[in-house]
Write a protein that holds these residues in place. Structure first.
Motif, PDB file in Angstrom:
ATOM      1  N   GLU A 115      33.512 -80.510   1.864  1.00 56.67           N
ATOM      2  CA  GLU A 115      33.094 -80.717   0.466  1.00 56.67           C
ATOM      3  C   GLU A 115      33.927 -79.828  -0.462  1.00 56.67           C
ATOM      4  OE1 GLU A 115      30.720 -82.906  -0.343  1.00 56.67           O
ATOM      5  OE2 GLU A 115      30.368 -83.392   1.774  1.00 56.67           O
ATOM      6  N   ASP A 116      34.170 -80.320  -1.677  1.00 60.62           N
ATOM      7  CA  ASP A 116      34.907 -79.534  -2.683  1.00 60.62           C
ATOM      8  C   ASP A 116      34.191 -78.214  -2.990  1.00 60.62           C
ATOM      9  OD1 ASP A 116      36.845 -81.426  -2.827  1.00 60.62           O
ATOM     10  OD2 ASP A 116      36.117 -82.353  -4.687  1.00 60.62           O
ATOM     11  N   CYS A 117      32.841 -78.281  -3.053  1.00 58.27           N
ATOM     12  CA  CYS A 117      32.065 -77.070  -3.356  1.00 58.27           C
ATOM     13  C   CYS A 117      32.324 -75.989  -2.302  1.00 58.27           C
ATOM     14  CB  CYS A 117      30.573 -77.399  -3.449  1.00 58.27           C
ATOM     15  SG  CYS A 117      29.874 -78.101  -1.937  1.00 58.27           S
ATOM     16  N   CYS A 118      32.530 -76.425  -1.070  1.00 52.64           N
ATOM     17  CA  CYS A 118      32.728 -75.469   0.030  1.00 52.64           C
ATOM     18  C   CYS A 118      34.128 -74.840  -0.023  1.00 52.64           C
ATOM     19  CB  CYS A 118      32.504 -76.146   1.364  1.00 52.64           C
ATOM     20  SG  CYS A 118      30.793 -76.650   1.591  1.00 52.64           S
ATOM     21  N   VAL A 119      35.126 -75.618  -0.459  1.00 52.50           N
ATOM     22  CA  VAL A 119      36.486 -75.069  -0.605  1.00 52.50           C
ATOM     23  C   VAL A 119      36.446 -73.934  -1.625  1.00 52.50           C
ATOM     24  CG1 VAL A 119      38.843 -75.564  -1.374  1.00 52.50           C
ATOM     25  CG2 VAL A 119      37.615 -77.227   0.031  1.00 52.50           C
ATOM     26  N   LEU A 155      46.541 -71.277   3.663  1.00 55.29           N
ATOM     27  CA  LEU A 155      45.929 -70.904   2.374  1.00 55.29           C
ATOM     28  C   LEU A 155      46.782 -71.429   1.218  1.00 55.29           C
ATOM     29  CD1 LEU A 155      43.778 -69.314   0.756  1.00 55.29           C
ATOM     30  CD2 LEU A 155      45.268 -67.323   0.900  1.00 55.29           C
ATOM     31  N   TYR A 156      48.087 -71.318   1.383  1.00 57.52           N
ATOM     32  CA  TYR A 156      49.045 -71.825   0.398  1.00 57.52           C
ATOM     33  C   TYR A 156      48.793 -73.314   0.144  1.00 57.52           C
ATOM     34  CZ  TYR A 156      53.633 -73.523  -1.176  1.00 57.52           C
ATOM     35  OH  TYR A 156      54.635 -74.144  -1.865  1.00 57.52           O
ATOM     36  N   THR A 157      48.647 -74.081   1.243  1.00 61.83           N
ATOM     37  CA  THR A 157      48.403 -75.519   1.133  1.00 61.83           C
ATOM     38  C   THR A 157      47.068 -75.792   0.444  1.00 61.83           C
ATOM     39  OG1 THR A 157      49.566 -75.748   3.219  1.00 61.83           O
ATOM     40  CG2 THR A 157      48.327 -77.666   2.475  1.00 61.83           C
ATOM     41  N   LEU A 158      46.038 -75.064   0.870  1.00 62.44           N
ATOM     42  CA  LEU A 158      44.694 -75.278   0.323  1.00 62.44           C
ATOM     43  C   LEU A 158      44.650 -75.011  -1.185  1.00 62.44           C
ATOM     44  CD1 LEU A 158      41.849 -76.026   1.368  1.00 62.44           C
ATOM     45  CD2 LEU A 158      41.368 -73.586   1.568  1.00 62.44           C
ATOM     46  N   LEU A 159      45.310 -73.943  -1.618  1.00 68.19           N
ATOM     47  CA  LEU A 159      45.324 -73.605  -3.054  1.00 68.19           C
ATOM     48  C   LEU A 159      45.998 -74.713  -3.870  1.00 68.19           C
ATOM     49  CD1 LEU A 159      46.177 -69.789  -2.995  1.00 68.19           C
ATOM     50  CD2 LEU A 159      44.143 -70.799  -4.026  1.00 68.19           C
ATOM     51  N   GLY A 160      46.995 -75.339  -3.266  1.00 67.48           N
ATOM     52  CA  GLY A 160      47.703 -76.414  -3.956  1.00 67.48           C
ATOM     53  C   GLY A 160      46.911 -77.712  -4.017  1.00 67.48           C
ATOM     54  N   GLU A 161      45.775 -77.759  -3.293  1.00 66.12           N
ATOM     55  CA  GLU A 161      44.983 -78.998  -3.239  1.00 66.12           C
ATOM     56  C   GLU A 161      43.722 -78.950  -4.091  1.00 66.12           C
ATOM     57  OE1 GLU A 161      43.941 -79.545   0.835  1.00 66.12           O
ATOM     58  OE2 GLU A 161      45.995 -79.931   1.466  1.00 66.12           O
ATOM     59  N   ILE A 162      43.487 -77.842  -4.785  1.00 67.41           N
ATOM     60  CA  ILE A 162      42.252 -77.724  -5.570  1.00 67.41           C
ATOM     61  C   ILE A 162      42.178 -78.878  -6.567  1.00 67.41           C
ATOM     62  CG2 ILE A 162      40.947 -76.287  -7.202  1.00 67.41           C
ATOM     63  CD1 ILE A 162      42.407 -73.849  -5.987  1.00 67.41           C
ATOM     64  N   PRO A 163      41.110 -79.682  -6.503  1.00 64.90           N
ATOM     65  CA  PRO A 163      41.065 -80.876  -7.345  1.00 64.90           C
ATOM     66  C   PRO A 163      41.041 -80.556  -8.849  1.00 64.90           C
ATOM     67  CG  PRO A 163      39.229 -80.830  -5.768  1.00 64.90           C
ATOM     68  CD  PRO A 163      39.888 -79.508  -5.699  1.00 64.90           C
ATOM     69  N   ALA A 164      40.367 -79.464  -9.227  1.00 64.22           N
ATOM     70  CA  ALA A 164      40.237 -79.134 -10.656  1.00 64.22           C
ATOM     71  C   ALA A 164      41.595 -78.819 -11.285  1.00 64.22           C
ATOM     72  CB  ALA A 164      39.291 -77.956 -10.831  1.00 64.22           C
ATOM     73  N   PHE A 165      42.478 -78.206 -10.549  1.00 65.89           N
ATOM     74  CA  PHE A 165      43.826 -77.893 -11.028  1.00 65.89           C
ATOM     75  C   PHE A 165      44.669 -77.629  -9.795  1.00 65.89           C
ATOM     76  CE2 PHE A 165      44.360 -73.325 -10.170  1.00 65.89           C
ATOM     77  CZ  PHE A 165      43.068 -73.009  -9.780  1.00 65.89           C
ATOM     78  N   ARG A 166      45.930 -77.937  -9.883  1.00 64.02           N
ATOM     79  CA  ARG A 166      46.776 -77.711  -8.707  1.00 64.02           C
ATOM     80  C   ARG A 166      47.540 -76.416  -8.888  1.00 64.02           C
ATOM     81  NH1 ARG A 166      46.580 -81.800  -4.968  1.00 64.02           N
ATOM     82  NH2 ARG A 166      45.307 -83.466  -5.815  1.00 64.02           N
ATOM     83  N   ALA A 167      47.123 -75.398  -8.129  1.00 67.07           N
ATOM     84  CA  ALA A 167      47.810 -74.114  -8.194  1.00 67.07           C
ATOM     85  C   ALA A 167      49.180 -74.270  -7.537  1.00 67.07           C
ATOM     86  CB  ALA A 167      46.993 -73.050  -7.482  1.00 67.07           C
ATOM     87  N   ALA A 168      50.160 -73.535  -8.016  1.00 67.14           N
ATOM     88  CA  ALA A 168      51.486 -73.562  -7.406  1.00 67.14           C
ATOM     89  C   ALA A 168      51.821 -72.143  -6.941  1.00 67.14           C
ATOM     90  CB  ALA A 168      52.519 -74.058  -8.405  1.00 67.14           C
ATOM     91  N   PRO A 169      51.219 -71.742  -5.797  1.00 67.74           N
ATOM     92  CA  PRO A 169      51.430 -70.369  -5.342  1.00 67.74           C
ATOM     93  C   PRO A 169      52.784 -70.191  -4.658  1.00 67.74           C
ATOM     94  CG  PRO A 169      49.959 -71.506  -3.828  1.00 67.74           C
ATOM     95  CD  PRO A 169      50.367 -72.507  -4.867  1.00 67.74           C
ATOM     96  N   ALA A 170      53.103 -68.977  -4.314  1.00 65.20           N
ATOM     97  CA  ALA A 170      54.287 -68.665  -3.525  1.00 65.20           C
ATOM     98  C   ALA A 170      53.837 -67.747  -2.396  1.00 65.20           C
ATOM     99  CB  ALA A 170      55.326 -67.981  -4.400  1.00 65.20           C
ATOM    100  N   VAL A 171      54.634 -67.677  -1.326  1.00 60.40           N
ATOM    101  CA  VAL A 171      54.296 -66.825  -0.190  1.00 60.40           C
ATOM    102  C   VAL A 171      55.428 -65.831   0.027  1.00 60.40           C
ATOM    103  CG1 VAL A 171      53.580 -66.760   2.236  1.00 60.40           C
ATOM    104  CG2 VAL A 171      53.168 -68.804   0.891  1.00 60.40           C
TER     105      VAL A 171
END
Ligand SMILES: [Zn+2]
Length: 311
Positions: A115-119, A155-171
Motif C-alpha cells: 500500500e502507498d500508506c505503508c511506503v 531505497l534509491y528506487t523506492l524514493l523515485g517511485e513515490i506517487p505524490a512526487f517523484r524524488a530524484a535522489p543520488a547515491v
C-alpha cells in the motif's frame, strides 16, 4: 536542536492510523539500523524520541522487545544505544518482515509495502534511524545513511517511485556505507511533507525565501554599483574634454545646444544621461549624441596640444 533533530521530533509525533503502517514503519526503522541481523549489534542515536519510537514500533509492529541504554555519540553528545540482546528476538524481528538473516545481500522486501500508506510509513521509519538533514541556512541536503550497497540501491528506487512526487535522489559511497541523498530544496520540502514533517518543510521554505530575497537585493546593488562606475568614468572623460574646450577656445564658441550641455555637465559630473536630458528637455540619446560631439571636439583639441587621450 539541529534541523535533523527537529525533523525527527516532528516525525515522532506523526500518528500511525492503520495497523499495516505500524509494521511498515517498524520495518523501515529497523532495516536501516545496524541491528537488522542475527549478530548482536546496536545502533546509536542522539534523538531520544526516535530511539523511543523505534522501541515502541519494535514491540507493537513485531512483538519484539528492544533495550535502550544511555550512550555517548561520536560527536561526544548524549545519545541512546538501541539493541536487541536476545538472539531469538533478533530472529523474530527478521522473520516478521520476511528475512532470515542468512541473505548475502540485504534488500528491501516489497511484500510489507504494497500500500502507498505503508511506503510512506516505511520511509519515515527509515529516516528516523538513518536520516539527516543539513540546516537549510547552510545548504540544502537531506540524506539516508545506508549500511549496505544493495539496500541503498533499493531505497534509491523506492524514493523515485513515490506517487505524490517523484524524488530524484543520488547515491554516493561513504566511509562505512552509502548515502542516498537529495540536494534540491523543492524535493527536500516535498519529502519532509510526505514523511509527516510539514513544519520542518515550512521552515525550509521560509529560509529559502529569505535567502532569495537577500540574493535579489545583492544582485540589484551590484548592478547599480556597476552602472554607477560606468557613469562616473564616462563622465570623467566628458568633463576632461569639456574642460579642454573651456581652457582653449572657450565654451562660448560652441553652438548653444552644445554649450548648455557642456556647462551642465561640468556643474553636475555625477548626473546620468537621463537626468541631464530632463534638465535640457531632450532625450537620453540626444544627450548621448551631443556628449559624443563634445568628446570629439575636446579630444581633437588635446591631440593638437600633444595630449593623446583623455584618461
Ligand atoms: Zn499502511
Amino acid at each position: 536542536m539541529s534541523f535533523s533533530g527537529e525533523i525527527k521530533a516532528e516525525l515522532c509525533g506523526a500518528e500511525i492510523k492503520k495497523p499495516c503502517c505500524l509494521g511498515a514503519e517498524c520495518y523501515g526503522a529497523w532495516l536501516f539500523s545496524r541491528c537488522f541481523t542475527l549478530r548482536e549489534s546496536a545502533w546509536v542515536t542522539e534523538c531520544a524520541p526516535a530511539a523511543r519510537r523505534a522501541m515502541e514500533l519494535c514491540a507493537a509492529g513485531a512483538g519484539v522487545s528492544a533495550q535502550l541504554y544511555y550512550a555517548v555519540s561520536r560527536r561526544q553528545k548524549p545519545a541512546y544505544r538501541v539493541t536487541l540482546p536476545d538472539p531469538s528476538e533478533r530472529a523474530r524481528l527478521l522473520e516478521a518482515f520476511g528475512h532470515s538473516g542468512y541473505e548475502t545481500n540485504l534488500r528491501i522486501n516489497r511484500a510489507p509495502l504494497e500500500e502507498d500508506c505503508c511506503v510512506q510509513a516505511f520511509l519515515r521509519g527509515a529516516f528516523l534511524t538513518c536520516g539527516t538533514a543539513t540546516d537549510p541556512r547552510k545548504a540544502y541536503h537531506l540524506e539516508y545513511a545506508v549500511p549496505h550497497k544493495n539496500l541503498a540501491g533499493d531505497l534509491y528506487t523506492l524514493l523515485g517511485e513515490i506517487p505524490a512526487f517523484r524524488a530524484a535522489p543520488a547515491v554516493v559511497q561513504r566511509k562505512g556505507g552509502y548515502a542516498v541523498y537529495l540536494k534540491e530544496s523543492g524535493q527536500i520540502e516535498n519529502l519532509l511533507t510526505y514523511l509527516g514533517a510539514p513544519q520542518a518543510a515550512m521552515e525550509l521554505m521560509q529560509v529559502k525565501m529569505f535567502k532569495e530575497a537577500k540574493n535579489n537585493i545583492n544582485r540589484k546593488t551590484n548592478f547599480e554599483t556597476a552602472n554607477m562606475d560606468k557613469t562616473f568614468s564616462a563622465s570623467a572623460r566628458q568633463t576632461a574634454a569639456i574642460a579642454a574646450i573651456n581652457d582653449t577656445v572657450g565654451l562660448d564658441t560652441l553652438p548653444p545646444h552644445l554649450g548648455d550641455l557642456a556647462r551642465l555637465r561640468l556643474q553636475y559630473p555625477d548626473m546620468t544621461l537621463r537626468e541631464l536630458g530632463e534638465r535640457l528637455h531632450i532625450s537620453r540619446s540626444g544627450v548621448n549624441h551631443r556628449l559624443q560631439r563634445l568628446l570629439e571636439l575636446g579630444e581633437r583639441i588635446l591631440e593638437e596640444k600633444g595630449v593623446e587621450n583623455i584618461l
